[in-house]
Enzyme design. Structure first.
Site, PDB file in Angstrom:
ATOM      1  N   GLY A 264       0.743  -1.234  -0.581  1.00  0.00           N
ATOM      2  CA  GLY A 264      -0.045  -0.174   0.099  1.00  0.00           C
ATOM      3  C   GLY A 264       0.515   1.366   0.016  1.00  0.00           C
ATOM      4  O   GLY A 264       0.023   2.726  -0.603  1.00  0.00           O
ATOM      5  N   ASN A 265       2.066   1.400   0.525  1.00  0.00           N
ATOM      6  CA  ASN A 265       2.675   2.581   0.387  1.00  0.00           C
ATOM      7  C   ASN A 265       3.477   3.116  -0.588  1.00  0.00           C
ATOM      8  O   ASN A 265       4.043   4.207  -1.111  1.00  0.00           O
ATOM      9  CB  ASN A 265       3.737   2.744   1.728  1.00  0.00           C
ATOM     10  CG  ASN A 265       4.968   1.261   1.899  1.00  0.00           C
ATOM     11  OD1 ASN A 265       4.855   0.355   0.427  1.00  0.00           O
ATOM     12  ND2 ASN A 265       5.773   1.396   2.809  1.00  0.00           N
TER      13      ASN A 265
ATOM     14  N   LYS B 254     -11.692  -8.081   4.958  1.00  0.00           N
ATOM     15  CA  LYS B 254     -10.634  -7.490   3.865  1.00  0.00           C
ATOM     16  C   LYS B 254     -11.462  -5.503   4.391  1.00  0.00           C
ATOM     17  O   LYS B 254     -12.580  -5.146   3.860  1.00  0.00           O
ATOM     18  CB  LYS B 254     -11.002  -7.259   2.868  1.00  0.00           C
ATOM     19  CG  LYS B 254      -9.847  -6.785   1.519  1.00  0.00           C
ATOM     20  CD  LYS B 254      -8.423  -7.396   1.633  1.00  0.00           C
ATOM     21  CE  LYS B 254      -7.526  -5.976   1.236  1.00  0.00           C
ATOM     22  NZ  LYS B 254      -6.379  -6.512   2.026  1.00  0.00           N
TER      23      LYS B 254
ATOM     24  N   LYS C 212      -4.252  -9.464  -1.918  1.00  0.00           N
ATOM     25  CA  LYS C 212      -3.195  -8.733  -3.572  1.00  0.00           C
ATOM     26  C   LYS C 212      -2.171  -9.576  -3.295  1.00  0.00           C
ATOM     27  O   LYS C 212      -1.631 -10.071  -3.811  1.00  0.00           O
ATOM     28  CB  LYS C 212      -2.602  -7.768  -3.461  1.00  0.00           C
ATOM     29  CG  LYS C 212      -1.988  -6.827  -2.013  1.00  0.00           C
ATOM     30  CD  LYS C 212      -0.470  -6.845  -2.736  1.00  0.00           C
ATOM     31  CE  LYS C 212       0.433  -5.656  -1.383  1.00  0.00           C
ATOM     32  NZ  LYS C 212       0.104  -5.973  -0.413  1.00  0.00           N
TER      33      LYS C 212
ATOM     34  N   LYS D  27       0.958 -12.046   4.185  1.00  0.00           N
ATOM     35  CA  LYS D  27       2.740 -11.790   3.050  1.00  0.00           C
ATOM     36  C   LYS D  27       3.369 -13.981   2.948  1.00  0.00           C
ATOM     37  O   LYS D  27       3.561 -13.695   2.018  1.00  0.00           O
ATOM     38  CB  LYS D  27       3.929 -10.741   3.780  1.00  0.00           C
ATOM     39  CG  LYS D  27       2.455  -9.358   3.421  1.00  0.00           C
ATOM     40  CD  LYS D  27       3.933  -8.854   3.354  1.00  0.00           C
ATOM     41  CE  LYS D  27       2.936  -7.035   3.177  1.00  0.00           C
ATOM     42  NZ  LYS D  27       1.567  -6.904   3.258  1.00  0.00           N
TER      43      LYS D  27
HETATM   44  N1  LIG Z   1      -5.842  -6.066  -2.860  1.00  0.00           N
HETATM   45  C1  LIG Z   1      -5.486  -5.688  -0.654  1.00  0.00           C
HETATM   46  O1  LIG Z   1      -5.326  -6.354  -0.788  1.00  0.00           O
HETATM   47  O2  LIG Z   1      -4.990  -3.813  -0.965  1.00  0.00           O
HETATM   48  P1  LIG Z   1      -4.341  -3.454   0.123  1.00  0.00           P
HETATM   49  O3  LIG Z   1      -2.956  -4.208  -0.481  1.00  0.00           O
HETATM   50  O4  LIG Z   1      -4.030  -2.285  -0.075  1.00  0.00           O
HETATM   51  O5  LIG Z   1      -4.945  -4.162   1.240  1.00  0.00           O
END
Ligand SMILES: NC(=O)OP(=O)(O)O
Length: 309
Positions: free
Chosen positions: A9-10, A126, A210, A272
């Protein structure tokens, strides 16, 4: 060497950012400056998250629902792939041009097969969109029927279903683009969740993690390495405690043991490590977890956490 590079995200937003286009473009440019050498060395597919952006798009749709028809979450996810893909593609292309690297970048709108009976549809987990105070979040949950949670000590957020990714629909297209020499951006926001009915596909409302989707992509295209970029230089045991210890290298068995012992937080490092295990248990060769700023040093063996089968 084929590499799947998952950016966190960063890459587009930092704590304190409002999420304006200018801020996100600036962050995308910084990410491009950190990772452009990888495009010279490897065949790279960049994947990325979309939590803040897809939440913002959903809010925009819901807020304007009396003026224009609101779109469902799968279509909002597709919009976020276009938005973020554009920002990353433009930034990568401009930085590569400045550095004299001849490489074209293509963004692939990506769908991901999920199971329509996945229990995740009944249990939203989520986090998406902006952060709220506990009071605001609980009021919004009551008023709008949202599910909300406290997100890793950072504040309260709306949560939506997050089904397990099973297969990348566009895997052959992505592999072909890599073989032809393109840099690829794909599986944005974990991919658009779709279910298979007979020979047809249908979108479903959810946001896939993701990192997990990146692991499935790495498996599906036979990637030699999965790199997960996040806000920390390496994985830590007892993170944030006085006895915190960085891990330079671990086996997939050790990773599973540390997961069971509760070393990794659900909203941050846990997915992760789970993604690393998923990739390595399915023929993957190696995983590197580090930050965008340290990825070059990590590839030179100076830092980062490496995980092996
Ligand atoms: N889809 C998803 O995992 O987004 P983030 O990593 O921004 O939470």
């Amino acid at each position: 060497m084929k590499v799947v590079l998952a950016v966190g995200g960063n890459a587009l937003l930092r704590p304190g950012d409002r999420g304006t286009a200018e801020e996100q473009m600036l962050r995308a440019r910084q990410t491009a400056e950190n990772i452009y050498p990888l495009f010279q060395k490897f065949k790279v597919v960049v994947t990325h998250g979309n939590g803040p952006q897809v939440g913002a798009i959903l809010l925009q749709n819901e807020t304007a629902k009396n003026v224009v028809p609101p779109m469902p979450l799968d279509i909002c996810g597709a919009m976020s792939q276009g938005e973020i893909g554009y920002m990353l593609e433009q930034s990568f292309q401009n930085v590569l041009e400045e550095k004299g690297v001849n490489k074209d970048i293509a963004t692939v709108l990506t769908r991901v097969i999920v199971d329509e009976n996945d229990p995740a549809f009944e249990n939203p987990t989520k986090p998406i969109g902006p952060f709220y105070t506990e009071e605001e979040a609980k009021r919004l949950a009551k008023e709008k029927g949202w599910h909300v949670i406290e997100d890793s000590g950072r504040g309260w957020r709306r949560v939506v279903p997050s089904p397990m990714p099973l297969e990348i629909v566009e895997k052959d297209v992505i592999a072909e683009l890599l073989e032809k020499g393109f840099g690829v951006i794909a599986v944005g926001g974990g991919g658009i969740p779709v279910i298979r009915k007979g020979r047809k596909l249908f979108g479903v409302e959810g946001v896939i993690d993701k990192d997990l989707a990146s692991a499935v992509l790495a498996r599906d295209i036979g990637a030699d390495r999965l790199i997960i970029l996040t806000s920390v230089e390496k994985v830590y045991l007892n993170f944030g405690k006085p006895e915190q210890r960085g891990i330079d290298e671990m086996s997939v068995q050790e990773a599973k043991k540390y997961m069971e012992e509760g070393h990794f937080k659900k909203g941050s490092m846990y997915p992760k490590i789970l993604a690393s295990v998923l990739y390595l248990d399915n023929g993957g060769k190696e995983v590197l977890i580090t930050s965008p700023e340290k990825v070059q040093d990590a590839l030179d063996g100076k830092t980062g956490t490496w995980i092996y089968p």
